[in-house]
Design a protein around this motif. Sequence first.
Motif, PDB file in Angstrom:
ATOM      1  N   ARG A 575      70.857 -16.573  82.120  1.00 15.32           N
ATOM      2  CA  ARG A 575      69.742 -16.126  81.354  1.00 15.32           C
ATOM      3  C   ARG A 575      69.442 -17.566  80.261  1.00 15.32           C
ATOM      4  O   ARG A 575      70.558 -18.357  80.449  1.00 15.32           O
ATOM      5  CB  ARG A 575      69.916 -14.939  80.560  1.00 15.32           C
ATOM      6  N   PRO A 576      68.372 -17.534  79.689  1.00 14.24           N
ATOM      7  CA  PRO A 576      68.416 -18.512  78.851  1.00 14.24           C
ATOM      8  C   PRO A 576      69.395 -18.907  77.940  1.00 14.24           C
ATOM      9  O   PRO A 576      69.925 -18.059  77.120  1.00 14.24           O
ATOM     10  CB  PRO A 576      66.888 -17.915  78.139  1.00 14.24           C
ATOM     11  N   PHE A 577      69.361 -20.431  77.779  1.00 16.36           N
ATOM     12  CA  PHE A 577      70.678 -20.992  76.913  1.00 16.36           C
ATOM     13  C   PHE A 577      70.320 -22.129  76.211  1.00 16.36           C
ATOM     14  O   PHE A 577      69.331 -22.751  76.882  1.00 16.36           O
ATOM     15  CB  PHE A 577      72.141 -20.999  77.539  1.00 16.36           C
ATOM     16  N   ILE A 578      70.981 -22.336  75.378  1.00 17.34           N
ATOM     17  CA  ILE A 578      71.036 -23.855  74.837  1.00 17.34           C
ATOM     18  C   ILE A 578      72.232 -24.745  75.190  1.00 17.34           C
ATOM     19  O   ILE A 578      73.297 -24.040  75.226  1.00 17.34           O
ATOM     20  CB  ILE A 578      70.873 -23.614  73.065  1.00 17.34           C
ATOM     21  N   MET A 579      71.874 -25.916  75.379  1.00 15.82           N
ATOM     22  CA  MET A 579      73.051 -26.871  75.699  1.00 15.82           C
ATOM     23  C   MET A 579      73.016 -28.016  74.933  1.00 15.82           C
ATOM     24  O   MET A 579      72.016 -28.599  74.413  1.00 15.82           O
ATOM     25  CB  MET A 579      73.148 -27.076  77.101  1.00 15.82           C
ATOM     26  N   LEU A 580      74.275 -28.554  74.537  1.00 20.15           N
ATOM     27  CA  LEU A 580      74.699 -29.391  73.585  1.00 20.15           C
ATOM     28  C   LEU A 580      75.652 -30.434  74.252  1.00 20.15           C
ATOM     29  O   LEU A 580      76.536 -29.953  74.392  1.00 20.15           O
ATOM     30  CB  LEU A 580      75.233 -29.078  72.580  1.00 20.15           C
ATOM     31  N   LEU A 581      75.230 -31.755  74.708  1.00 19.16           N
ATOM     32  CA  LEU A 581      76.166 -32.558  75.259  1.00 19.16           C
ATOM     33  C   LEU A 581      76.629 -33.468  74.460  1.00 19.16           C
ATOM     34  O   LEU A 581      75.796 -34.035  73.687  1.00 19.16           O
ATOM     35  CB  LEU A 581      75.160 -33.376  76.479  1.00 19.16           C
ATOM     36  N   TRP A 582      77.930 -33.541  74.001  1.00 14.85           N
ATOM     37  CA  TRP A 582      78.403 -34.063  72.885  1.00 14.85           C
ATOM     38  C   TRP A 582      79.356 -35.216  73.349  1.00 14.85           C
ATOM     39  O   TRP A 582      80.270 -35.032  74.095  1.00 14.85           O
ATOM     40  CB  TRP A 582      79.099 -32.897  72.055  1.00 14.85           C
ATOM     41  N   SER A 583      79.463 -36.298  72.601  1.00 15.26           N
ATOM     42  CA  SER A 583      80.368 -37.339  72.776  1.00 15.26           C
ATOM     43  C   SER A 583      81.719 -37.186  71.758  1.00 15.26           C
ATOM     44  O   SER A 583      81.591 -37.034  70.441  1.00 15.26           O
ATOM     45  CB  SER A 583      79.982 -38.608  72.606  1.00 15.26           C
ATOM     46  N   ASP A 584      82.798 -36.782  72.572  1.00 18.64           N
ATOM     47  CA  ASP A 584      83.937 -36.438  71.700  1.00 18.64           C
ATOM     48  C   ASP A 584      84.549 -37.965  71.026  1.00 18.64           C
ATOM     49  O   ASP A 584      84.869 -37.852  69.974  1.00 18.64           O
ATOM     50  CB  ASP A 584      85.094 -35.947  72.511  1.00 18.64           C
ATOM     51  N   GLN A 585      84.444 -38.897  71.925  1.00 21.04           N
ATOM     52  CA  GLN A 585      84.729 -40.175  71.464  1.00 21.04           C
ATOM     53  C   GLN A 585      83.958 -40.594  70.108  1.00 21.04           C
ATOM     54  O   GLN A 585      84.593 -40.973  69.330  1.00 21.04           O
ATOM     55  CB  GLN A 585      84.865 -41.288  72.747  1.00 21.04           C
ATOM     56  N   ALA A 586      82.669 -40.808  70.261  1.00 18.48           N
ATOM     57  CA  ALA A 586      81.909 -41.075  69.231  1.00 18.48           C
ATOM     58  C   ALA A 586      81.402 -39.971  68.090  1.00 18.48           C
ATOM     59  O   ALA A 586      80.915 -40.373  67.027  1.00 18.48           O
ATOM     60  CB  ALA A 586      80.570 -41.692  69.800  1.00 18.48           C
ATOM     61  N   ASN A 587      81.686 -38.732  68.348  1.00 20.02           N
ATOM     62  CA  ASN A 587      81.628 -37.578  67.508  1.00 20.02           C
ATOM     63  C   ASN A 587      79.955 -37.474  67.233  1.00 20.02           C
ATOM     64  O   ASN A 587      79.619 -37.222  66.018  1.00 20.02           O
ATOM     65  CB  ASN A 587      82.441 -37.870  66.261  1.00 20.02           C
ATOM     66  N   VAL A 588      79.070 -37.681  68.192  1.00 19.85           N
ATOM     67  CA  VAL A 588      77.748 -37.588  67.974  1.00 19.85           C
ATOM     68  C   VAL A 588      77.013 -36.801  69.162  1.00 19.85           C
ATOM     69  O   VAL A 588      77.756 -36.826  70.283  1.00 19.85           O
ATOM     70  CB  VAL A 588      76.823 -38.730  67.880  1.00 19.85           C
ATOM     71  N   PRO A 589      75.986 -35.979  68.964  1.00 20.18           N
ATOM     72  CA  PRO A 589      75.233 -35.339  70.176  1.00 20.18           C
ATOM     73  C   PRO A 589      74.416 -36.558  71.020  1.00 20.18           C
ATOM     74  O   PRO A 589      73.972 -37.525  70.594  1.00 20.18           O
ATOM     75  CB  PRO A 589      74.225 -34.729  69.469  1.00 20.18           C
ATOM     76  N   LEU A 590      74.453 -36.531  72.214  1.00 21.53           N
ATOM     77  CA  LEU A 590      73.862 -37.369  73.064  1.00 21.53           C
ATOM     78  C   LEU A 590      72.574 -36.558  73.815  1.00 21.53           C
ATOM     79  O   LEU A 590      71.721 -37.252  73.705  1.00 21.53           O
ATOM     80  CB  LEU A 590      74.767 -37.626  74.489  1.00 21.53           C
ATOM     81  N   PHE A 591      72.601 -35.484  73.991  1.00 20.97           N
ATOM     82  CA  PHE A 591      71.550 -34.759  74.471  1.00 20.97           C
ATOM     83  C   PHE A 591      71.354 -33.329  73.965  1.00 20.97           C
ATOM     84  O   PHE A 591      72.644 -32.764  73.648  1.00 20.97           O
ATOM     85  CB  PHE A 591      71.461 -34.487  76.060  1.00 20.97           C
ATOM     86  N   ILE A 592      70.543 -32.804  73.534  1.00 22.01           N
ATOM     87  CA  ILE A 592      70.225 -31.312  73.347  1.00 22.01           C
ATOM     88  C   ILE A 592      69.073 -30.755  74.285  1.00 22.01           C
ATOM     89  O   ILE A 592      68.144 -31.654  74.475  1.00 22.01           O
ATOM     90  CB  ILE A 592      69.762 -31.197  71.675  1.00 22.01           C
ATOM     91  N   GLY A 593      69.332 -29.405  74.858  1.00 19.48           N
ATOM     92  CA  GLY A 593      68.519 -28.991  75.661  1.00 19.48           C
ATOM     93  C   GLY A 593      68.283 -27.378  75.516  1.00 19.48           C
ATOM     94  O   GLY A 593      69.191 -26.622  75.078  1.00 19.48           O
ATOM     95  N   ARG A 594      67.466 -26.914  76.225  1.00 21.86           N
ATOM     96  CA  ARG A 594      67.255 -25.371  76.280  1.00 21.86           C
ATOM     97  C   ARG A 594      66.456 -25.049  77.634  1.00 21.86           C
ATOM     98  O   ARG A 594      65.683 -25.811  78.280  1.00 21.86           O
ATOM     99  CB  ARG A 594      66.092 -25.127  75.142  1.00 21.86           C
ATOM    100  N   VAL A 595      67.261 -24.369  78.447  1.00 20.72           N
ATOM    101  CA  VAL A 595      66.984 -23.843  79.626  1.00 20.72           C
ATOM    102  C   VAL A 595      66.568 -22.450  79.850  1.00 20.72           C
ATOM    103  O   VAL A 595      67.340 -21.373  79.478  1.00 20.72           O
ATOM    104  CB  VAL A 595      68.396 -23.949  80.722  1.00 20.72           C
TER     105      VAL A 595
END
Length: 598
Positions: A575-595
């Motif tokens: 079902r619809p969700f939000i996703m967050l691709l996060w760099s653990d090494q740099a501690n910053v978000p790389l992508f944010i999306g909604r499906v």
Amino acid sequence: MKLQAILCLLLQLNFELSSCTHVRVIPGSTLELPCLSFQTDFNEAAITWKFNGKDISVQLPDSITVKKNGLYLSISPVTAANEGEYLCLLKENNMEIIRTYNVTVDALIGYTIRVTEGSTLHLPCNFPPSSQVSANALWYKDTVAGKRTQLNLLDESTGDDARVELLYPLDHDQTILLRDTVMEDAGVYNCESAEGEKLSTVYIIVEVAPTPVPYSCRGFMTPWEPCQDKNSRTGEPMLQESMTEFSIKLYSYLRESNPSGNLLFSPISISGALSHLLLGARDDTRRAIERAVCVPHDFHCVHFQMKKLREKLASSLQMASQIYYNPQLNLSESFTNQSIQFYEAEPTRLLENSEENAQMINSWVANKTNNNIKQLVDSVSPTTQLILLNAVSFSGQWKVKFDQKPKKGLFTKLNGDLVKVPLLYHQKYLAAMTYVTELKAQVARFALTGDSSLYILLPRSNTVTDLQRVEDKMTDTAVRQMIEHMKTTSSQHVEVTLPQIKLDFQPDMNILIKKLGLSSLFEGANLCGLNSEEKLVLDDAKHRAFLALNQQGVEAGAVTAMAFSRSFPSFSALRPFIMLLWSDQANVPLFIGRVTDP
């Protein structure tokens, strides 16, 4: 006194059209009422002023004064007590002239904007956050006699010369832009829904413009100041916090214009492109870009830290940022050198042919993104001065493979419709999973190569209400707290079902830039650090992001083929969700999306 002159002028233009003039003012302003609507000489005239039928010529209230032997009545400051009918009676010989005003004191005016001629200003208006936007708001300007005229807002068929533009069509933000303000633009403006609900009222005061100062970059041509403390322990965490704040701000802007569709963007790429432009920005434009990307003012090490960040991410994130410029412009040597030093991007001159320019830009983008993004621009206008581009592609893989056997399932969309999708399935996946009360969402963390993680935030149901509830609670603080909490959450065996998706999304960067408070880039900003000879105007900005979830993985050691009972929890993102691709090494978000529709 300037305000008085303006009001006087506006009123004089209309007195001869009506025997009774309606005037709308705000508390605290100054109002000047002429007895006559034409210029003449009444040296021996007897002039009497009445307020609501009472003669006030003999004993004037404290806020009212008579000027030029009664030819003008001045009210300052205007209060609610001054609302009513004002009558001027002029008698000379056998002639009698009567002039009447109905004055309304409006305390409900939400905004008062004072500008000079020639300025560009924003007139704010917003639909309530909870409302659905099905049609744009209507803007009106009050005229005399209680009438009003509807503004003709700029659309694609109107052309670029229109002075009034609706910045964000079909968005909760219905702010309009008024260019090249003239004296006649002074007055009261109302923003209403199509059903007539008042959303905003703006009172504009236009003052005479000072003598224009010739354009000059004097004092703004020095290179960006060096980073004095490259070993500082505060620079990196400062950029990390700024990046998260910037990411959530972008997501909130994107969801305003796209409340229920698929979304994908790379905040680190957009921030990198704006930081690249920041190299050449000076004075007010520099401060505006710093505010937009959420970095402290005079954070001299921002470019040094951006370079370090890009180097940390090089193994998993392909990121491209570039500036193309008109060959007639002479870019400063310092900007070119620092652009190469910090962003590995040498500003490139545009060619003479539009088709060749488009091909040159798209070939560069394809090369920088491993052909995941092959086209970013369709054409390049021959009048283009400056183009700001960025493109990103992520290539991380699952650390644990999903089942290789093809499997399909049904994804429930926001409207309840079911769509068949290929699945990523594992009966006993080792992952961190918990319910985050602050976000009202079930959250799972999936480890990826490149020292990154994919976080999926699953609302309680497939309804728009539950999705928006999660998004409303996604502040930068809440997201960082979620990341820290998930890092300490023990992994467990979870039955995981994810849809295979391939997102290729291109948000409207021009609208995003305006929402970030950078409209001046399109009007003429201070980019003296980039070019000192003339004002530069940003013609276009592009961003395109690509991300795929499929069965590929690089490790198989933790996978077994045994069947297990359903005594362990499950995580099903069908079902619809939000996703967050996060760099653990740099501690910053790389992508944010909604499906919402795989």
